[in-house]
Enzyme design. Structure first.
Site: not given
Length: 385
Positions: A11, A14, A220, A344
């Site tokens: 993965c 991130c 959020q 954002c």
């Protein structure tokens, strides 16, 4: 933060994983300052005002994400809960370290429940199977909302039959639903939601304000940083003390509910009817007589407004695309005196500010809503003239 999934290459969601956290935050702050340089220079040239940049708000490096959107893959006997790889095969991430502790505890239980209830995972390549996603949200007090995204109603009887087993294994799951997504397309949820529990909303208590979250409403994803975001915006709003304000793209009413004060007329606008139902419930329970919410498009609401109904202050919290030319032009030509813009995406924030030259950037702050990724939240205070 160290992540075994990242280290093994299974993965890479991130993208900043392994980079020192202080460097992550500094890079985000410097990037945002550079993107807003034109707005900062305009304020300085207009009246000599130097933009006040408040210290960046940091987040816990791990266990911060209060919502998990997990693809279900594999088989009934060995389901995966996580993502799909480049061949559309399930990759199990049930111990993902950026999820809150409650979600980390819940995901293995949900994986076992899939086996026990014999819920058939959806095979993207073959286009067969039923269970597409498991969506889990944790409230600040540790309660959970669990949503099973299904292809059809075919496995609803199994869900209903085994609901008691799930509640016994996961008693913190106060809200459990089935969402129906029959289409084969790259979206996470469908339009139809079937609530399986008596309780329909998940209370989200932030900074003394309780917001009700319904299954298809935005919230959020970082509770700690969201609390500070609402507190910062409310402080700026109280400083300029408007008698009236709009909260556009209000979601479940976060900014509106936090900024509500006796005698201040507050209106929240959001396209999602489910979110507006939540916001109305929160305002009603809090006894906020001067706060109203309506389901509408933010831009269309503004363009239809009578001149005598224009508020003194507008809060905007748009999706990544920003507020766009039409709404920016309306704000520029309106009687609005102050804008709190929470973004954002600082790229679209900068573009929107360019279309509002009558407003001066007074205050700005970066909030690290999404550690280990390149994403961020920036909140700004703009004042006309």
């Amino acid at each position: 933060m160290q992540c075994d999934y990242f280290d093994r290459g299974v993965c890479r969601s991130c993208t900043l994983m392994g980079q020192p956290y202080a460097d992550q935050v500094l890079d985000k702050e410097l990037r945002t300052r550079e993107l807003l340089r034109a707005a900062s220079d305009a304020a300085l040239d207009a009246d000599g005002t130097v933009v006040e940049w408040l210290p960046a708000v940091r987040s816990p490096e791990s266990a911060y994400r209060n919502k998990a959107k997990m693809v279900v893959g594999g088989t009934v006997q060995r389901p995966t809960v996580g993502i799909l790889d480049h061949r559309q095969r399930g990759v199990d991430l049930r111990h993902c370290g950026i999820c809150t502790p409650g979600i980390q505890r819940a995901l293995p239980v949900l994986a076992e429940f899939i086996v026990d209830a014999r819920l058939v995972p959806y095979d993207v390549t073959a286009r067969r199977g039923e269970l597409k996603y498991v969506l889990v949200t944790e409230s600040p007090d540790g309660s959970l909302m669990v949503r099973f995204v299904l292809r059809s109603e075919g496995q609803l009887p199994r869900l209903r039959e085994h609901l008691g087993v799930l509640r016994a294994a996961l008693p913190e799951a106060l809200v459990v639903t089935a969402n129906l997504l029959p289409e084969h397309k790259a979206v996470t949820e469908g339009e139809r939601e079937i609530v399986l529990t008596e309780q329909e909303t998940l209370p989200m208590r932030l900074g003394g304000v309780t917001m009700h979250l319904r299954p298809q409403s935005f919230f959020q994803t970082n509770t700690s940083v969201a609390t500070q975001l609402y507190a910062q915006a409310s402080a700026w709003i109280d400083e300029v003390s408007p008698a009236s304000m709009w909260d556009l793209y209000c979601g479940v009413g976060g900014f509106a509910l936090h900024a509500a004060r006796p005698g201040r007329a507050v209106t929240g606008i959001e396209t999602s009817r489910e979110a507006i139902r939540s916001a109305k419930q929160s305002a009603r329970e809090a006894g906020l007589a001067d706060v109203r919410f309506a389901a509408d498009d933010a831009t269309e609401h503004a363009l239809r407004a009578r001149p005598d109904s224009v508020p003194e202050l507008v809060v905007v919290n748009p999706p990544r695309r920003g507020i766009g030319p039409a709404l920016a032009d309306w704000i520029e030509g309106s009687g609005v005196q102050h804008v709190v813009y929470s973004s954002c995406n600082p790229v679209t924030l900068a573009k929107d500010l360019e279309r509002m030259p009558s407003f001066r950037l007074r205050r700005a702050r970066v909030l690290d809503m999404f550690p280990q990724t390149g994403h961020l939240e920036a909140v700004t205070l703009l004042t006309r003239g």
